[in-house]
Design a protein around this motif. Structure first.
Motif, short mmCIF file in Angstrom:
data_model
loop_
_atom_site.label_atom_id
_atom_site.label_comp_id
_atom_site.label_asym_id
_atom_site.label_seq_id
_atom_site.Cartn_x
_atom_site.Cartn_y
_atom_site.Cartn_z
N ALA B 201 -6.47 3.88 9.53
CA ALA B 201 -6.82 2.48 9.79
C ALA B 201 -6.93 1.71 8.48
O ALA B 201 -6.46 0.57 8.36
CB ALA B 201 -8.13 2.42 10.57
N ALA B 202 -7.57 2.34 7.51
CA ALA B 202 -7.73 1.69 6.21
C ALA B 202 -6.37 1.37 5.60
O ALA B 202 -6.14 0.27 5.08
CB ALA B 202 -8.52 2.61 5.27
N SER B 203 -5.47 2.34 5.68
CA SER B 203 -4.15 2.15 5.09
C SER B 203 -3.39 1.02 5.80
O SER B 203 -2.81 0.14 5.16
CB SER B 203 -3.38 3.47 5.18
OG SER B 203 -2.05 3.28 4.81
N LEU B 204 -3.39 1.05 7.11
CA LEU B 204 -2.66 0.03 7.87
C LEU B 204 -3.22 -1.36 7.61
O LEU B 204 -2.47 -2.33 7.41
CB LEU B 204 -2.71 0.35 9.36
CG LEU B 204 -1.91 1.57 9.80
CD1 LEU B 204 -2.14 1.88 11.27
CD2 LEU B 204 -0.44 1.37 9.53
N ALA B 205 -4.54 -1.44 7.60
CA ALA B 205 -5.16 -2.75 7.36
C ALA B 205 -4.80 -3.26 5.97
O ALA B 205 -4.40 -4.41 5.79
CB ALA B 205 -6.67 -2.63 7.51
N ALA B 206 -4.94 -2.38 4.99
CA ALA B 206 -4.66 -2.79 3.61
C ALA B 206 -3.20 -3.22 3.47
O ALA B 206 -2.89 -4.22 2.82
CB ALA B 206 -4.97 -1.64 2.65
N GLY B 207 -2.30 -2.46 4.06
CA GLY B 207 -0.88 -2.78 3.96
C GLY B 207 -0.58 -4.14 4.58
O GLY B 207 0.15 -4.96 4.01
#
Lengths: 108, 254
Positions: B201-207
């Protein structure tokens, strides 16, 4: 002035990196790290690295390219797949490079 | 783990020249900074003509997880004299942290002693860890830490050098190809940790945020995206409490 730039960059990066790594060792027994902060820090690498590469992949050269012809997308997907299947960093790197280069030759 | 750092070192060494770093600076960076992901990002920033402030801030963000390592290992080094704490801190990286943690846990489980004159009866505590904490002079575990750190350090430097030599021997290596190599490297670093849902989730949000805010000056988009990612990860943690590992501790960077 340009000659000063490189050593300045290295010095600054070194200082920052060391400050972070030493931050707690310096304090010895005097600090307690709140649990929530510890959990938050764990997400930083994934967030930061993704934030860096996402625009590079989807907006190469500054222009939007969400199509299947985009070599960056092809290479990135290949890297992800290789990483998941083979669990090997070198394989992920190689797979990505191969697909990226192939796509550039074929479709760019 | 030494071999794991090889591709990253090679790519960094090879990409540094085309990005505008001199040979001295390339080696200097690996020697002094010793942080793979930060070094890579510095390359793109230098290539893009970024200012010093931006580079410093970005380095800070990317290396922030080392604060976590520092805090975790603190009990073991707290009482060591300063001349130990400083070098140990300098060489603290993901691998060193993982290896040292692993050793401490393993030895604790096997009930090994480190020269403490304690009773043989198990009083329920993890004796070696407790001994390590109480120790104010370096013990075997500290030498282990130092040894593994130095091995990683020498290794990183060697691969950077190799990358530089290889890069100059192939004069028509495409600049864009090397930029993508950095992307692939980061993917290789991050993907293993994405098995953990909150991290994903962190990665997707940041991207997503990074793409949306890509036009902001001074890499503000990057900073905001990183913060959004962390927030998303924390939020995702709350939503799935049962059976979720907290935080993503997959291997990330040398």
């Amino acid at each position: 002035m340009k000659e000063l730039r490189e050593p300045a960059i290295i010095a600054a990066m070194t200082a920052v990196t060391f400050a972070i790594r030493f931050s707690f060792y310096a304090l010895g027994d005097r600090i307690v790290f709140p649990a929530w902060a510890r959990r938050a820090l764990a997400y930083v690498p994934a967030a930061v690295l993704t934030a860096i590469i996402a625009p590079m992949i989807l907006y190469p050269g500054g222009n939007a390219d969400f199509g299947w012809r985009n070599p960056w997308i092809a290479g990135a997907l290949a890297s992800v797949a290789a990483s998941l299947k083979l669990r090997n960093a070198t394989a992920a790197l190689a797979a990505g490079m191969i697909f990226f280069t192939a796509w550039k030759l074929l479709f760019a | 783990m030494l071999l794991g750092a090889a591709p990253f070192g090679l790519v960094f060494g090879a990409a540094a020249g085309p990005s505008g770093l001199s040979a001295g600076a390339t080696l200097g960076m690996s020697l002094c900074v010793f942080a793979g992901s930060a070094q890579f990002i510095a390359l793109t920033l230098v290539g893009g003509g970024a200012g010093l402030g931006v580079i410093v801030l970005t380095t800070c963000i990317v290396n922030l997880r080392h604060a976590l390592y520092s805090a975790t290992l603190l009990p073991y080094v707290a009482r060591l004299p300063l001349r130990w704490r400083i070098p140990l801190a300098f060489w603290l990286t993901d691998e060193t942290f993982a290896v040292v943690q692993n050793r401490l846990v393993r030895d604790g489980a096997e009930g090994r002693r480190y020269g403490s004159a304690g009773a043989s009866a198990d009083d329920g505590e993890n004796r070696p860890v407790r001994d390590a904490v109480l120790r104010s002079r370096p013990g075997p575990e500290h030498w282990y830490y130092l040894g593994s750190a130095l091995a990683m350090y020498g290794n990183w430097f060697a691969w950077t050098l190799a990358g530089m030599l290889v890069g100059s021997a192939i004069p028509d290596v495409e600049h864009l190809g090397l930029e993508f190599a950095m992307v692939a490297t980061f993917i290789a670093m991050v993907t293993p940790s994405l098995a953990n849902r909150p991290t994903l989730a962190a990665s997707l949000a940041a991207g997503t945020v990074a793409v949306l805010l890509r036009s902001l000056p001074w890499k503000l988009g990057l900073v905001i995206a990183a913060l959004s990612g962390v927030a998303a990860g924390m939020a995702a943690e709350r939503l799935a409490p049962a059976g979720t590992k907290t935080g993503g501790h997959g291997k990330t960077s040398p």
